[in-house]
Design an enzyme around this catalytic site. Structure first.
Site, mmCIF file in Angstrom:
data_model
loop_
_atom_site.group_PDB
_atom_site.id
_atom_site.type_symbol
_atom_site.label_atom_id
_atom_site.label_comp_id
_atom_site.label_asym_id
_atom_site.label_seq_id
_atom_site.Cartn_x
_atom_site.Cartn_y
_atom_site.Cartn_z
ATOM 1 C CG ASP A 11 -1.740 1.195 1.423
ATOM 2 O OD1 ASP A 11 -1.532 2.177 0.683
ATOM 3 O OD2 ASP A 11 -2.619 1.186 2.315
ATOM 4 C CG ASP A 51 -5.535 0.758 0.970
ATOM 5 O OD1 ASP A 51 -5.427 -0.480 0.899
ATOM 6 O OD2 ASP A 51 -5.611 1.368 2.059
ATOM 7 C CE1 TYR A 89 -4.716 10.321 5.696
ATOM 8 C CE2 TYR A 89 -4.905 7.949 5.851
ATOM 9 C CZ TYR A 89 -4.809 9.197 6.449
ATOM 10 O OH TYR A 89 -4.784 9.301 7.818
ATOM 11 C CD GLN A 93 -0.444 2.436 4.629
ATOM 12 O OE1 GLN A 93 -1.192 3.365 4.915
ATOM 13 N NE2 GLN A 93 -0.728 1.189 4.949
ATOM 14 C CG ASN A 103 14.051 -10.981 1.198
ATOM 15 O OD1 ASN A 103 12.876 -10.689 1.357
ATOM 16 N ND2 ASN A 103 14.451 -12.198 0.887
ATOM 17 C CG ASP A 130 -7.763 -3.251 0.899
ATOM 18 O OD1 ASP A 130 -6.679 -3.223 1.535
ATOM 19 O OD2 ASP A 130 -8.501 -2.256 0.777
ATOM 20 C CE1 TYR A 227 -3.472 -1.937 12.114
ATOM 21 C CE2 TYR A 227 -3.655 0.458 12.055
ATOM 22 C CZ TYR A 227 -4.013 -0.783 11.569
ATOM 23 O OH TYR A 227 -4.888 -0.875 10.531
ATOM 24 C CE LYS A 230 -6.868 -3.690 7.287
ATOM 25 N NZ LYS A 230 -6.718 -2.250 7.108
ATOM 26 C CG ASP A 231 -1.599 -8.050 8.338
ATOM 27 O OD1 ASP A 231 -2.708 -7.481 8.322
ATOM 28 O OD2 ASP A 231 -1.278 -8.854 9.218
ATOM 29 C CD GLN A 240 -8.627 -27.135 -13.967
ATOM 30 O OE1 GLN A 240 -9.444 -26.314 -13.628
ATOM 31 N NE2 GLN A 240 -8.960 -28.366 -14.256
#
Ligand code: F6R
Ligand code: MG
Ligand code: MG
Length: 380
Positions: A11, A51, A89, A93, A103, A130, A227, A230-231, A240
């Site tokens: 994001d 997002d 916004y 982030q 990595n 999301d 925080y 989010k992940d 198949q």
């Protein structure tokens, strides 16, 4: 031909708020990755969900390649520049570090990668969600690879009849355990039902050990120690001829279930399967969305994407999800819509508790003495 399929997502700025991505940012990310086509990578595609932006790449450099992760990082950095120009916004982030160190794991972006010998025909499905977390895949992965009521192939296809093994990660200790089904099915369910602690990282076919599915398991909250967003997860599933059929892979999503990650990463909500165009969560910043992009991998080229939830057969799931959303919204800030307190660790809850800490008393000891006076305390 051994091919690596890498899906790296981040994001890097929301438009508007946390609801969607801006076309100019997506375009810039695409430009950077496409420049590497025919050089570092064979092919690429860009997906968006809410997002978040996911870069889908095929190459021959194996998983955890510094070059491939570096390319994704560069594309996200370039996209971030555009996001910052537009003051989108939360621009940048998920690029939690100023410099790339080989990595992207642990830096912020989510990664799902697998390497395989390309079959005569190689159908794969990339799922991207999301406003939720990697544990959102626990239930569908169980159904796809261990529930014969969902996946008839477990009974019918000889290559699937020996079942699948699940690699389950404890997100707190960072340790993983491999559980074999159908033999240890109940052990698997005992773990993965605890969605805030255990997430499925990989699924392997018992018949020959082939990789069948892989999911991103990064938890931003734990990476950053607080925080920070989010992940929102991605996942790759092979389909198949010895793996579940595309329809068996999509079937778990035909009935929505409740996942964590809605509004402020602090609420439970139904996971709604949508077409690419409807993956723009707006109501109460949700409800959580999931898209499914189907590709045929052809000599490393990505033939697709086919927007697999753009099918009226999933209308009912969407309707159900809206009904569940209404019922949960009725709960407001109350559990079980809001997450339990242990999951609210990185929010203002610890501050509230700290403020009230010295004011807790034993009601039995002070019986008859409390007259209703309230002490004032500061919230900081
Ligand atoms: C973010 C998300 C949103 C935000 C919410 C508050 O992925 O799910 O629900 O948490 O919009 O955002 P801030 O704190 O940035 O104002
Ligand atoms: Mg966001
Ligand atoms: Mg998101």
């Amino acid at each position: 031909m051994r091919i690596t399929l890498s899906v790296i997502k981040a994001d890097i700025g929301g438009y508007v708020g946390h609801s969607s991505t801006h076309p100019k940012v997506v375009e810039r990310v695409r430009e950077v990755v496409e420049e590497a086509k025919g050089k570092t990578i064979i092919d690429c595609d860009i997906l968006t969900c809410g997002d978040d932006i996911a870069i889908v790449m095929t190459h021959t450099k194996g998983v955890d390649s510094e070059e491939i992760h570096g390319l994704a990082w560069k594309a996200f950095e370039e996209g971030t520049k555009v996001a910052k120009e537009l003051k989108l916004y939360g621009a940048g982030q998920d690029l939690l570090s100023d410099s790339f160190s080989g990595n992207v794991k642990g830096l912020g972006p989510g990664v799902a990668e697998m390497e395989f010998e390309e079959r005569p025909s190689e159908p794969v499905v990339v799922f991207f969600a999301d406003k939720t977390s990697p544990s959102a895949w626990n239930l569908p992965l169980y159904e796809m690879f261990a529930d014969p009521m969902n996946t008839a192939g477990l009974v019918i296809d000889p290559k699937m009849h020996e079942g699948f093994s699940f690699e389950v990660l404890d997100v707190y200790s960072g340790k993983a355990v491999k559980v074999r089904t159908p033999e240890e099915l109940y052990d698997l369910l005992a773990l993965i039902g605890s969605v805030s602690k255990y997430v499925i990282k990989n699924v392997y076919r018992n018949y020959d050990g082939e990789i069948a599915a892989t999911a991103s398991t990064q938890r931003l909250s734990l990476i950053a120690g607080k925080y920070v967003g989010k992940d929102d997860p991605v996942m790759i599933v092979r389909a198949q001829s010895g793996f579940p059929a595309v329809g068996e892979i999509l079937e778990p999503f035909a009935r929505p279930w409740i996942v964590e990650g809605w509004m402020r990463g602090s609420h439970n909500g139904p996971l709604m399967p949508t077409s690419f165009k409807d993956a723009r969560p707006s109501r109460f910043d949700g409800p959580p969305r999931v898209i499914a992009a189907g590709y045929q991998v052809c000599q490393g080229k990505l033939i697709g994407p086919n927007d697999l939830f753009d099918d009226p057969a999933f209308d009912y799931a969407r309707e159900e999800a809206n009904k569940v959303a209404n019922i949960l919204r009725r709960q407001g800030i109350f559990e079980p819509h809001r997450l339990p307190s242990e999951e609210m660790e990185y929010t203002s809850l610890p501050k509230v508790l700290k403020k009230l800490e010295n004011r807790f008393y034993d009601p039995e000891e002070v019986k008859g003495q409390i007259k209703g006076e309230v002490e004032k305390g500061d919230m900081d």
